[in-house]
Each structure stands twice: as C-alpha cells, then as structure tokens.
Design a protein around this motif. Structure first.
Motif, PDB file in Angstrom:
ATOM      1  N   TRP A   1       0.831  -1.200   0.000  1.00 28.45           N
ATOM      2  CA  TRP A   1       0.000   0.000   0.000  1.00 28.45           C
ATOM      3  C   TRP A   1       0.866   1.250   0.000  1.00 28.45           C
ATOM      4  O   TRP A   1       0.588   2.219  -0.717  1.00 28.45           O
ATOM      5  N   GLN A   2       1.923   1.241   0.803  1.00 21.45           N
ATOM      6  CA  GLN A   2       2.792   2.405   0.949  1.00 21.45           C
ATOM      7  C   GLN A   2       3.459   2.781  -0.372  1.00 21.45           C
ATOM      8  O   GLN A   2       3.520   3.967  -0.730  1.00 21.45           O
ATOM      9  N   THR A   3       3.975   1.796  -1.076  1.00 20.29           N
ATOM     10  CA  THR A   3       4.640   2.095  -2.345  1.00 20.29           C
ATOM     11  C   THR A   3       3.638   2.556  -3.397  1.00 20.29           C
ATOM     12  O   THR A   3       3.953   3.402  -4.240  1.00 20.29           O
TER      13      THR A   3
ATOM     14  N   GLY B   1       2.992   6.118  -2.628  1.00 18.01           N
ATOM     15  CA  GLY B   1       4.132   6.926  -3.027  1.00 18.01           C
ATOM     16  C   GLY B   1       4.175   7.180  -4.524  1.00 18.01           C
ATOM     17  O   GLY B   1       4.421   8.301  -4.971  1.00 18.01           O
ATOM     18  N   LEU B   2       3.904   6.137  -5.315  1.00 17.44           N
ATOM     19  CA  LEU B   2       3.981   6.265  -6.770  1.00 17.44           C
ATOM     20  C   LEU B   2       2.819   7.068  -7.345  1.00 17.44           C
ATOM     21  O   LEU B   2       2.998   7.868  -8.275  1.00 17.44           O
ATOM     22  N   TRP B   3       1.616   6.838  -6.822  1.00 13.49           N
ATOM     23  CA  TRP B   3       0.429   7.428  -7.416  1.00 13.49           C
ATOM     24  C   TRP B   3       0.017   8.758  -6.774  1.00 13.49           C
ATOM     25  O   TRP B   3      -0.703   9.530  -7.385  1.00 13.49           O
TER      26      TRP B   3
ATOM     27  N   LEU C   1       6.433  18.005 -11.444  1.00 13.60           N
ATOM     28  CA  LEU C   1       7.172  18.578 -12.569  1.00 13.60           C
ATOM     29  C   LEU C   1       7.613  17.476 -13.521  1.00 13.60           C
ATOM     30  O   LEU C   1       7.562  17.623 -14.745  1.00 13.60           O
ATOM     31  N   HIS C   2       8.063  16.356 -12.952  1.00 11.72           N
ATOM     32  CA  HIS C   2       8.384  15.164 -13.734  1.00 11.72           C
ATOM     33  C   HIS C   2       7.496  14.034 -13.224  1.00 11.72           C
ATOM     34  O   HIS C   2       7.758  13.476 -12.161  1.00 11.72           O
ATOM     35  N   PRO C   3       6.443  13.691 -13.941  1.00 10.60           N
ATOM     36  CA  PRO C   3       5.552  12.612 -13.485  1.00 10.60           C
ATOM     37  C   PRO C   3       6.311  11.290 -13.352  1.00 10.60           C
ATOM     38  O   PRO C   3       7.350  11.070 -13.978  1.00 10.60           O
ATOM     39  N   VAL C   4       5.767  10.410 -12.524  1.00 12.78           N
ATOM     40  CA  VAL C   4       6.375   9.095 -12.311  1.00 12.78           C
ATOM     41  C   VAL C   4       6.429   8.339 -13.636  1.00 12.78           C
ATOM     42  O   VAL C   4       5.459   8.307 -14.396  1.00 12.78           O
ATOM     43  N   ASN C   5       7.595   7.745 -13.893  1.00 10.90           N
ATOM     44  CA  ASN C   5       7.752   6.923 -15.096  1.00 10.90           C
ATOM     45  C   ASN C   5       6.772   5.753 -15.050  1.00 10.90           C
ATOM     46  O   ASN C   5       6.677   5.044 -14.048  1.00 10.90           O
ATOM     47  N   MET C   6       6.058   5.541 -16.136  1.00 15.92           N
ATOM     48  CA  MET C   6       5.050   4.480 -16.152  1.00 15.92           C
ATOM     49  C   MET C   6       5.659   3.104 -15.962  1.00 15.92           C
ATOM     50  O   MET C   6       4.991   2.181 -15.490  1.00 15.92           O
ATOM     51  N   ARG C   7       6.944   2.931 -16.284  1.00 12.33           N
ATOM     52  CA  ARG C   7       7.576   1.626 -16.077  1.00 12.33           C
ATOM     53  C   ARG C   7       7.656   1.285 -14.589  1.00 12.33           C
ATOM     54  O   ARG C   7       7.567   0.115 -14.207  1.00 12.33           O
TER      55      ARG C   7
ATOM     56  N   ARG D   1       5.399   2.192 -12.352  1.00 12.15           N
ATOM     57  CA  ARG D   1       4.060   1.752 -11.981  1.00 12.15           C
ATOM     58  C   ARG D   1       3.771   0.357 -12.524  1.00 12.15           C
ATOM     59  O   ARG D   1       3.138  -0.454 -11.844  1.00 12.15           O
ATOM     60  N   HIS D   2       4.236   0.083 -13.721  1.00  7.12           N
ATOM     61  CA  HIS D   2       4.030  -1.261 -14.276  1.00  7.12           C
ATOM     62  C   HIS D   2       4.767  -2.309 -13.451  1.00  7.12           C
ATOM     63  O   HIS D   2       4.264  -3.431 -13.274  1.00  7.12           O
TER      64      HIS D   2
END
Length: 215
Positions: free
Chosen positions: A139-141, A144-146, A156-162, A164-165
């Motif tokens: 849940w924590q990660t 953090g990512l979302w 400013l720099h969105p999280v790289n989709m890789r 999240r995948h």
C-alpha cells in the motif's frame, strides 16, 4: 521536435532514490528473506541464518537508508514531518520492522518447549507480522507512486510508467503472494520433518535418562 524536458532537480533525485531503495527493501528484500525461510525449512534445519542474513544484514541497512532519505526529502520540502499518510506509514513500517527483528532474535535465542505441535505462539506472530509488513509496504509504495510523488514534487516530472508497471507486476499479478503460496504447499513435509526431529530428540533424552545396567 519534442519539447525539452529539464533534468530532475536535486530534490527530485533524492526523492527518486528514496523510492527505489524503499521499494527494493520492502518488496524485494523482505519477501526474498521470507521465501528463503518458507522453502529452506522444508529441506534443511540450517535455514535460519540465510533468512536472517537477507532480512537483517542485507535488507535492514536499505530500510534505514530509505527512511533517512525520506526524512531528508521531507525536510528539504519545508513540510512538517509525519503529517500525511505516506510519512506516517513510513514511520510505522520502520517500527514494525524493528519489532520483527527483535521478535525473530527472541524466538531464536529463547526456547519454550512443550507447546502443542512443538511451536510456541510467538513463532506464528513472527510469521504473521512479517506478511503484514509486506502487505502494508505494498500500500505504501502504491501511495508513493500514485499520490505522494506528485504532491511533494508538484509533479514537474511525473512518475515513469515503467515504475508503476513494475509495481503492478509485483502486487497485482501476485508474484510475491504466489511464491509464498507455493511454499505453503510444502507445509506437510515441514511438519513431518519437525515431528520426526522431536521424536528422535525425545528418544535420545529418554535413552540418556534411563537406568544403566550394572555390570
């Protein structure tokens, strides 16, 4: 031509390193140590030290480093500490990990014989707490990512989709849970080995304590 994307700021880079270290510690290192115990103990009695080395000597420093980096990132942002869910859960995970390490050492060093099945209740608590830490870290990660990254860096720099995948592969596709569940299929073998070991130990003790014939 594609728009120019500026590099990560030092603040974003520290937050990124915190995320990578914490993810590896909680969702790779700890599950690896758990699975080592789950699988090895069905084949050998020498499973404890590999489990302890991975979960304490290898993963422990990463957990402390991830917490320190997160604390420093919050300080650099100018925000107060431990006010949002991500910060509070990060502290909770560190405390739970320390409790888990203490409990593991206590179980290894202090033996309580004559419990039904030969296994005291703190052993079950240790196993359940370890799994709970991993589930909470999932849940924590995700948070953090979302959520947390965009909040603390202003996205400013969105999280790289890789990234999240990768989280989805680990959690949603149940890689960790599947490995542990497969290890549970070996429980009957483990219980048989432990029962045989107890019978052998009791027989040796009985033979040692039996009156010796006079010659």
């Amino acid at each position: 031509m594609s728009a120019f994307v500026p590099p990560l700021t030092p603040f974003e880079n520290k937050a990124r390193i915190h995320a990578h270290v914490a993810f590896f510690a909680y969702l790779v290192g700890l599950p690896l140590g758990i699975c080592i115990a789950r699988y090895l103990r069905t084949f050998t009695s020498a499973w404890f030290w590999p489990h302890a080395v991975v979960n304490f000597l290898l993963t422990g420093p990463l957990i402390f480093a991830a917490f320190a980096l997160g604390y420093q990132t919050t300080a650099a942002s100018g925000l107060p500490h431990f006010t949002d869910p991500h910060q509070k859960v990060g502290l909770a995970l560190l405390v739970l990990y320390l409790i888990q390490v203490f409990l593991g050492c206590f179980i290894h060093l202090v033996k309580f014989p004559h419990f039904p099945g030969g296994r005291p209740p703190q052993n079950y608590l240790h196993a359940v707490l370890g799994l709970a830490i991993v589930v909470l870290a999932m849940w924590q990660t995700h948070y953090g990512l979302w959520t947390e990254w965009g909040f603390i860096t202003l996205n400013l720099h969105p999280v790289n989709m890789r990234c999240r995948h990768f989280w989805l592969a680990i959690v949603v596709h149940q890689i960790v849970a599947s490995l542990y569940a497969l290890g549970l299929l070996l429980l009957p073998r483990q219980f048989r080995q432990e029962a045989n070991a107890r019978r052998t130990k009791n027989a040796d003790v009985g033979q040692k304590n039996s009156p010796q014939p006079l010659i």
